[in-house]
Design an enzyme around this catalytic site. Structure first.
Site, PDB file in Angstrom:
ATOM      1  N   ASP A  45       0.837  -1.202   0.000  1.00 52.32           N
ATOM      2  CA  ASP A  45       0.000   0.000   0.000  1.00 52.32           C
ATOM      3  C   ASP A  45       0.870   1.249   0.000  1.00 52.32           C
ATOM      4  O   ASP A  45       1.657   1.473   0.919  1.00 52.32           O
ATOM      5  CB  ASP A  45      -0.889   0.002   1.260  1.00 52.32           C
TER       6      ASP A  45
ATOM      7  N   TYR B 105       2.948  10.000  -0.618  1.00 50.97           N
ATOM      8  CA  TYR B 105       4.061   9.466   0.193  1.00 50.97           C
ATOM      9  C   TYR B 105       5.408   9.744  -0.482  1.00 50.97           C
ATOM     10  O   TYR B 105       6.451   9.627   0.163  1.00 50.97           O
ATOM     11  CB  TYR B 105       3.941   7.952   0.420  1.00 50.97           C
TER      12      TYR B 105
ATOM     13  N   HIS C 131      -7.700   9.657  -1.308  1.00 48.05           N
ATOM     14  CA  HIS C 131      -6.953   9.661  -0.046  1.00 48.05           C
ATOM     15  C   HIS C 131      -7.689  10.380   1.095  1.00 48.05           C
ATOM     16  O   HIS C 131      -7.603   9.974   2.246  1.00 48.05           O
ATOM     17  CB  HIS C 131      -5.573  10.309  -0.269  1.00 48.05           C
TER      18      HIS C 131
HETATM   19  N1  LIG Z   1      -5.271   6.223   3.953  1.00 45.55           N
HETATM   20  C1  LIG Z   1      -4.710   6.940   4.892  1.00 45.55           C
HETATM   21  O1  LIG Z   1      -5.121   8.091   5.170  1.00 45.55           O
HETATM   22  C2  LIG Z   1      -3.542   6.383   5.635  1.00 45.55           C
HETATM   23  C3  LIG Z   1      -3.042   7.063   6.756  1.00 45.55           C
HETATM   24  C4  LIG Z   1      -1.950   6.516   7.431  1.00 45.55           C
HETATM   25  C5  LIG Z   1      -1.418   5.309   7.007  1.00 45.55           C
HETATM   26  N2  LIG Z   1      -1.921   4.667   5.910  1.00 45.55           N
HETATM   27  C6  LIG Z   1      -1.363   3.372   5.444  1.00 45.55           C
HETATM   28  O2  LIG Z   1      -1.358   2.453   6.538  1.00 45.55           O
HETATM   29  C7  LIG Z   1      -0.029   1.973   6.736  1.00 45.55           C
HETATM   30  C8  LIG Z   1       0.209   1.631   8.188  1.00 45.55           C
HETATM   31  O3  LIG Z   1      -0.027   2.745   9.021  1.00 45.55           O
HETATM   32  P1  LIG Z   1       1.140   3.548   9.744  1.00 45.55           P
HETATM   33  O4  LIG Z   1       2.391   3.357   9.004  1.00 45.55           O
HETATM   34  O5  LIG Z   1       0.675   4.943   9.919  1.00 45.55           O
HETATM   35  O6  LIG Z   1       1.218   2.927  11.206  1.00 45.55           O
HETATM   36  P2  LIG Z   1       1.359   1.435  11.837  1.00 45.55           P
HETATM   37  O7  LIG Z   1       1.592   0.422  10.786  1.00 45.55           O
HETATM   38  O8  LIG Z   1       0.236   1.264  12.780  1.00 45.55           O
HETATM   39  O9  LIG Z   1       2.645   1.599  12.753  1.00 45.55           O
HETATM   40  C9  LIG Z   1       3.911   1.813  12.259  1.00 45.55           C
HETATM   41  C10 LIG Z   1       4.840   2.082  13.447  1.00 45.55           C
HETATM   42  O10 LIG Z   1       4.943   0.914  14.262  1.00 45.55           O
HETATM   43  C11 LIG Z   1       6.307   0.465  14.317  1.00 45.55           C
HETATM   44  N3  LIG Z   1       6.241  -1.012  14.226  1.00 45.55           N
HETATM   45  C12 LIG Z   1       5.771  -1.744  13.207  1.00 45.55           C
HETATM   46  N4  LIG Z   1       5.787  -3.051  13.496  1.00 45.55           N
HETATM   47  C13 LIG Z   1       6.299  -3.150  14.742  1.00 45.55           C
HETATM   48  C14 LIG Z   1       6.564  -4.250  15.602  1.00 45.55           C
HETATM   49  N5  LIG Z   1       6.295  -5.496  15.229  1.00 45.55           N
HETATM   50  N6  LIG Z   1       7.103  -3.986  16.833  1.00 45.55           N
HETATM   51  C15 LIG Z   1       7.363  -2.715  17.219  1.00 45.55           C
HETATM   52  N7  LIG Z   1       7.147  -1.632  16.445  1.00 45.55           N
HETATM   53  C16 LIG Z   1       6.600  -1.849  15.207  1.00 45.55           C
HETATM   54  C17 LIG Z   1       7.005   1.108  13.151  1.00 45.55           C
HETATM   55  O11 LIG Z   1       8.350   1.374  13.460  1.00 45.55           O
HETATM   56  P3  LIG Z   1       9.563   0.910  12.507  1.00 45.55           P
HETATM   57  O12 LIG Z   1       9.228   1.306  11.101  1.00 45.55           O
HETATM   58  O13 LIG Z   1      10.721   1.682  13.077  1.00 45.55           O
HETATM   59  O14 LIG Z   1       9.690  -0.558  12.690  1.00 45.55           O
HETATM   60  C18 LIG Z   1       6.227   2.430  13.005  1.00 45.55           C
HETATM   61  O15 LIG Z   1       6.725   3.375  13.947  1.00 45.55           O
HETATM   62  C19 LIG Z   1       0.837   3.110   6.202  1.00 45.55           C
HETATM   63  O16 LIG Z   1       2.175   2.738   6.014  1.00 45.55           O
HETATM   64  C20 LIG Z   1       0.083   3.473   4.960  1.00 45.55           C
HETATM   65  O17 LIG Z   1       0.346   2.556   3.924  1.00 45.55           O
HETATM   66  C21 LIG Z   1      -2.970   5.194   5.230  1.00 45.55           C
END
Ligand SMILES: NC(=O)c1ccc[n+]([C@@H]2O[C@H](COP(=O)([O-])OP(=O)(O)OC[C@H]3O[C@@H](n4cnc5c(N)ncnc54)[C@H](OP(=O)(O)O)[C@@H]3O)[C@@H](O)[C@H]2O)c1
Length: 283
Positions: A44, A49, A107
């Site tokens: 995704d 981004y 988005h």
């Molecule tokens: N449509 C929208 O408006 C929208 C908004 C936000 C996000 N998104 C999508 O959703 C995806 C996921 O959301 P997100 O990136 O905001 O947050 P997330 O996946 O909930 O959390 C990511 C955070 O958690 C840490 N992490 C991941 N796995 C871990 C584990 N097993 N143990 C400890 N820490 C861990 C990562 O650190 P490290 O990287 O340092 O490991 C990062 O700081 C995004 O990448 C994007 O593709 C979409």
């Protein structure tokens, strides 16, 4: 784990890899390559981004047949409206080095999203995207879009994790056949989620980490989750959730963690609308 079947019959992997906030393009490419190695088959990304090109490079180098990987991307507010969405879509395809998308999303629920949706409907009918959807649409705008469109969104990608479970929105989505995709499934690491006592206690019973418990809790409910990490071992950890199931008590205990309010993004406020309208990007 079973795929998620959308309202048009198209199937998406229930677990994917997200690349938001991976601004270092080499790091992004390495992350996607690790994810593909570990067996993730949904990536995704989004125009805003700024890393679609790195995702495309990693996919090209992985040499996995295109039909075996699903790619989702999104059009940002400044690219909304019919023409702008078509142009942004073409750039997205070029960056991702592919000739179709599996899922294309609006988005944010701002700007000329009706115009964008007309473009998405056309792209879908032309076979250039396998499924179309939105992000961050609350019930009123979701219903508005459905009632004024030829094709209803197949997905609504929303903030969804144990602290923000979106019960009322998900009920409307279920009634309308709009599948949930959880962004920030790990709450972006906020509120001490990785040290949460409930998640730790449940995880200890299965030899799993809090992150794995949360991702299992989501996918077990038929919710697609797209966790992000730049660390190889965490990317692997997050994918390793197919060999256990949570029982009813576990599911209930995690459901009880809901606060009923957004933790990260409150789209329904003038402050957020203003802030997000101000974000521009180059594709
Ligand atoms: N449509 C929208 O408006 C929208 C908004 C936000 C996000 N998104 C999508 O959703 C995806 C996921 O959301 P997100 O990136 O905001 O947050 P997330 O996946 O909930 O959390 C990511 C955070 O958690 C840490 N992490 C991941 N796995 C871990 C584990 N097993 N143990 C400890 N820490 C861990 C990562 O650190 P490290 O990287 O340092 O490991 C990062 O700081 C995004 O990448 C994007 O593709 C979409």
């Amino acid at each position: 784990m079973e795929d998620l079947q959308l309202s048009n019959g198209f199937e998406l992997p229930i677990l994917g890899y997200g690349v938001y906030q991976i601004d270092d393009l080499d790091e992004c490419k390495r992350g996607v390559a690790s994810a593909l190695d570990d067996g993730y088959r949904l990536i995704d990304t989004a125009a805003c981004y700024g890393n679609e090109r790195a995702v495309g490079d990693a996919l090209s180098e992985a040499a996995i047949p295109r039909g075996e990987v699903s790619i989702s991307s999104k059009v940002w507010i400044q690219q909304k409206g019919y023409e702008g969405t078509i142009q942004s879509f073409e750039k997205t395809l070029m960056n991702l080095q592919t000739d179709y998308l599996d899922l294309y999303l609006i988005h944010m629920p701002y700007g000329d999203y009706q115009g964008s949706w007309r473009a998405m409907e056309d792209l879908y009918e032309q076979g250039r995207v396998r499924a179309i959807g939105v992000c961050n649409f609350l019930p009123d705008r979701l219903i508005d879009l459905i009632l004024s469109s030829r094709i209803a969104p197949m997905v609504n990608q929303i903030e969804l994790h144990p602290f923000t479970q979106q019960i009322a929105l998900r009920k409307v989505m279920a009634e309308q056949g709009v599948a949930p995709m959880a962004w920030a499934p790990l709450a972006e690491g906020r509120r001490g989620i990785f040290d949460n006592p409930v998640l730790k206690r449940i995880g200890q019973r299965y030899g799993k980490t809090p992150a794995q418990v949360v991702l299992r809790w989501l996918t077990q409910q038929g919710i697609c989750a797209i966790p992000k990490s730049v660390h190889e071992e965490r990317i692997r950890e997050n994918h390793n959730i197919a060999d256990f199931s949570l029982d009813d008590d576990d599911m209930h205990d995690i459901s009880a963690m809901d606060t009923g309010v957004p933790l990260i993004l409150d789209v329904d406020t003038p402050e957020e609308a203003t802030r997000l309208h101000g974000i521009s990007h180059t594709q």
